[in-house]
Write an enzyme that holds these catalytic residues in place. Structure first.
Site, short mmCIF file in Angstrom:
data_model
loop_
_atom_site.label_atom_id
_atom_site.label_comp_id
_atom_site.label_asym_id
_atom_site.label_seq_id
_atom_site.Cartn_x
_atom_site.Cartn_y
_atom_site.Cartn_z
N HIS A 1 1.63 4.53 12.83
CA HIS A 1 0.50 5.41 12.52
C HIS A 1 0.60 6.79 13.16
CE1 HIS A 1 -2.29 1.88 11.12
NE2 HIS A 1 -1.19 2.00 10.42
N ASP B 1 5.49 2.58 7.41
CA ASP B 1 4.16 2.09 7.02
C ASP B 1 3.50 3.09 6.08
OD1 ASP B 1 1.80 0.71 6.91
OD2 ASP B 1 1.23 1.04 8.99
N GLU C 1 -5.28 1.46 1.86
CA GLU C 1 -5.18 0.23 2.67
C GLU C 1 -5.51 0.56 4.11
OE1 GLU C 1 -3.05 -2.66 5.40
OE2 GLU C 1 -2.93 -0.49 5.29
N GLU C 2 -5.01 1.74 4.54
CA GLU C 2 -5.15 2.10 5.94
C GLU C 2 -6.61 2.28 6.37
OE1 GLU C 2 -3.02 1.75 7.96
OE2 GLU C 2 -1.02 2.15 7.18
N HIS D 1 0.84 -1.21 0.00
CA HIS D 1 0.00 0.00 0.00
C HIS D 1 0.87 1.25 0.00
CE1 HIS D 1 0.05 1.31 4.33
NE2 HIS D 1 0.20 0.04 4.60
N ASP E 1 4.02 -5.07 3.33
CA ASP E 1 3.48 -4.06 4.24
C ASP E 1 4.44 -3.95 5.42
OD1 ASP E 1 1.97 -2.28 5.61
OD2 ASP E 1 0.17 -3.51 5.73
#
Ligand code: ZN
Length: 700
Positions: free
Chosen positions: A508, A355, A392-393, A345, A421
């Site tokens: 995140h 990420d 994707e998130e 992603h 990922d």
């Protein structure tokens, strides 16, 4: 990205592993194996830490949340890079229902009213921390402006609410405060809403994700008191307004009140802010193991602390947003309709260096390695696709819409999907996927040097522990939580995934930045390059195989590991349900798998016509497709694969053989018997497909 579930039983016994040179190349004739070995050896050398670092810097230079203009710029970057490599490209757009916040506020109403500063403040040494940042609200939070007493609900698990019941504490009409960990945040949101909470705050507790584990950013890699874990709370995959079909132009969409989405406001929070609420909570003392890492005694409440949570988003004005997948394609010369796909992603919640810029970079560098090999005149036999997915998130949206839109072509032609990922944020290798591809992943890991200079990736991987009944390193089962789900759970396409993990507290957060990566995650970008080396070799290995390199004997042996738990559960309930039929069909699959492997190896010693290979491979592709059920799991029709799924009560933990295990969980003996018989019949069809593949080897 979902954190990997650490559910594997590890035994740290050292048993001598076979050397790389003794490994036969599964699915290759001796002549083709020699050519392939040379090709892989050359391709493996091409990924470059310097190029990886340059890509990482570019792709993490702004916060690139799905649906923003910055995220359209990462699409342009990846397409331009693929074009430079001479790869055919396509950018595919979907319009998906994805509200973005307009305002997010949390305040303590009493005692001592205080508006909390939710954003992550700049860190002097990290320029990315000064960029525009995405507001601290969970993806697919409900809207609302609510005030209520605070109740601390530990991790917000089903069992935590049961414990609250026994304490006589209810969250009805209250604001629940849960810590991150032990379950997917979407499950926390679902349970809070189910129990009547008017809002949920999910915070990162220092015991699980902060200073208890190590020094905090920027002094160390761990989460500091201002760090926030954003993330989606959607419990399904794909655009919630088009469940089960692609979000293409003009399709019928569900109205928001018909969608399966959270209804209450859900806001993530740092432990600095959470402490402003929790330290004043009184009422019931916390049960054992509910105390977290903050420096005061935790209480359950309710109250006397009152808080206000207000979330407003753009669902009324602009709920649909464009998302962009990118595809890079190298056409196959012999079997162009058979596809080997690698993807990662491209969206993040902040700069996203780990990420998932790291996964995007791994895909880009694998593409460069293979594109450069192709310039020497060689062509892959099968078509290779390099994908980057958007959103994707938010719930695996880009990859899911792609799989739903292209399901016919993928069902027919996709031979493998590889997922990247968080490909590199440390030094510890982890890999997994469908048991049919594990032998191939191990073989490739033997070829790639570990960046620590001590041996192969495989050798380092194995040092971390082997599976109890084998000499091989432990592999992860594909539960859910990343872009392989559409391919694996929905369509039954064999998948593999791998990456290098490590201590990290910027998941995140705005601090998941290039600076964090260069200081802590992968300072030399050697592990980014190593992930790409594995990707390039995996793609070439599967794309050029004479016979697809699946191992259905290992697949069957892996299935047998799940029997004892099922037998125990059946015996505990004093049911007479028998696993004999299923055991028999898995024995047949193992037997057929072993027979096929032997027949394949001897057939490949001769020259096989292309048509023979094609028939054999066609049958092999039917094996795992036989293990999907078109109507899906009883509770979740989108999930058709009956081998693995994410546990619906946890979201992170993997559940093997879910049709049976969910029937047991429902305490339904009749259904359990029916599910055992159903799965046994499907394993018989899978064994039959392996037998057909063996038969096809003999046709000319
Ligand atoms: Zn991710």
């Amino acid at each position: 990205m979902l954190k990997r579930a650490a559910s594997l039983l590890l035994a740290t016994v050292a048993i001598a592993a076979p050397a790389a040179s003794q490994q036969p190349m599964i699915g290759y004739s001796p002549a083709n194996a020699a050519t392939e070995r040379a090709l892989e050896a050359s391709a493996i050398k091409r990924p470059s830490p310097a190029v990886a670092s340059a890509h990482s810097k570019q792709l993490s230079r702004e916060t690139h949340v799905a649906g923003t203009a910055a995220q359209a710029r990462t699409r342009d970057y990846v397409i331009a890079e693929m074009k430079k490599l001479g790869i055919e490209t396509e950018a595919r757009t979907y319009n998906v229902w994805m509200p973005h916040p307009v305002s997010v506020r949390v305040s303590r109403v009493s005692p001592e009213p205080k508006e909390l500063t939710l954003a992550e403040p700049p860190v002097a040494s990290d320029p990315a921390s000064k960029l525009w940042q995405y507001p601290t609200v969970n993806g697919y939070s409900g809207e609302g402006d609510v005030t209520g007493e605070v109740v601390y609900v530990n991790y917000g698990l089903i069992e935590d609410y049961a414990q609250l019941d026994s304490l006589g504490v209810s969250v009805k009409g209250k604001i629940a405060v849960a810590r991150y960990g032990r379950s997917f945040r979407g499950i926390k949101a679902r349970e809070a809403e189910k129990h009547g909470a008017v809002a949920l705050i999910i915070y990162s507790d220092p015991q699980d994700d902060g200073f208890v584990a190590g020094d905090v950013y920027p002094a160390g890699p761990m989460r500091n008191s201002n760090g926030v874990q954003r993330g989606s709370i959607l419990n399904s995959n794909g655009d919630p307004s088009t469940p089960g079909y692609g979000s293409t132009n003009g399709v019928t969409r569900l109205a928001p009140d018909r969608m399966t989405i959270p209804r209450i406001p859900v806001v993530p929070m740092s432990y600095g802010n959470a402490s402003e609420l929790l330290k004043h909570v009184r009422g019931v003392d916390v049960p054992r193991n509910w105390q977290g890492g903050l420096s005061f005694r935790y209480h359950v409440g309710p109250g006397p602390v009152k808080a206000r949570v207000a979330v407003k988003d753009d669902r009324a004005t602009r709920p649909l947003k464009p998302i962009y997948n990118t595809l890079g394609v190298i056409r196959g010369s012999e079997f162009p309709d058979e596809l080997v796909i690698i993807g990662g992603h491209r969206d993040g919640w902040g700069p996203g260096a780990a990420d998932n810029v790291s996964g995007t970079v791994s895909v880009l560098e694998a593409a460069r390695a293979i594109a450069e090999e192709m310039k020497t005149g060689t062509k892959p036999k099968r078509t290779i696709v390099f994908a980057t997915w958007d959103a994707e998130e938010w719930g695996l949206i880009g990859s899911t819409e792609f799989v739903e839109e292209d399901s016919l072509r993928l069902s027919r032609g996709a031979v493998a999907y590889f997922n990247q990922d968080v490909a590199a944020q440390g030094v510890r290798f982890g890999g997994g996927g469908s048991p049919s591809l594990r032998a191939t992943l191990r073989d490739i890991a033997r070829l790639v040097p570990d960046p620590n200079g001590k041996g192969s990736v495989y050798a380092e991987w194995r040092k971390a522990g082997v599976v109890p009944d084998s000499v091989e390193p432990a592999m992860g089962d594909p539960g859910g939580g990343s872009d392989f789900a559409g391919f694996y759970n929905h369509l039954g396409i064999p998948i593999a995934e791998w990456g290098f993990g490590g201590a990290g507290g910027v998941y995140h957060s705005q601090y998941d930045s290039y600076t964090w990566m260069t200081k802590f995650g992968d300072p030399g970008f050697q592990y980014h390059a190593a992930a790409a080396r594995i990707g390039a070799a995996m793609l070439l290995r599967v794309a050029n195989a004479d016979v697809l390199p699946y191992d259905y004997a290992e697949f069957a042996r892996t299935m047998r590991r799940y029997f004892p738990a099922i037998e125990r559960a059946v015996n505990d309930r004093e049911w007479s349900a028998s696993l004999t039929a299923l055991r028999g069909s898995i024995d047949r699959l193992e037997h057929e798998g072993a027979m096929f492997n032997a027949a394949r190896d001897s057939a490949l010693a001769t020259t096989l016509p292309s048509a023979t290979l094609q028939r054999t491979n066609r049958s092999l592709m039917n094996v795992e497709r036989a293990l999907i059920r078109p109507e899906g799991l009883r509770t979740r029709p989108w999930f058709r694969n009956l081998i693995y799924v994410a546990d619906e009560n946890n979201g992170y933990a993997n559940m093997p053989l879910p049709s049976i295990n969910e029937a047991i969980r429902a305490n339904d003996e009749t259904l359990t018997r029916a599910e055992i018989a159903d799965l046994a019949a499907r394993f018989d069809r899978a064994a039959q497909a392996v037998a057909e593949a063996r038969g096809a080897l003999k046709t000319r």
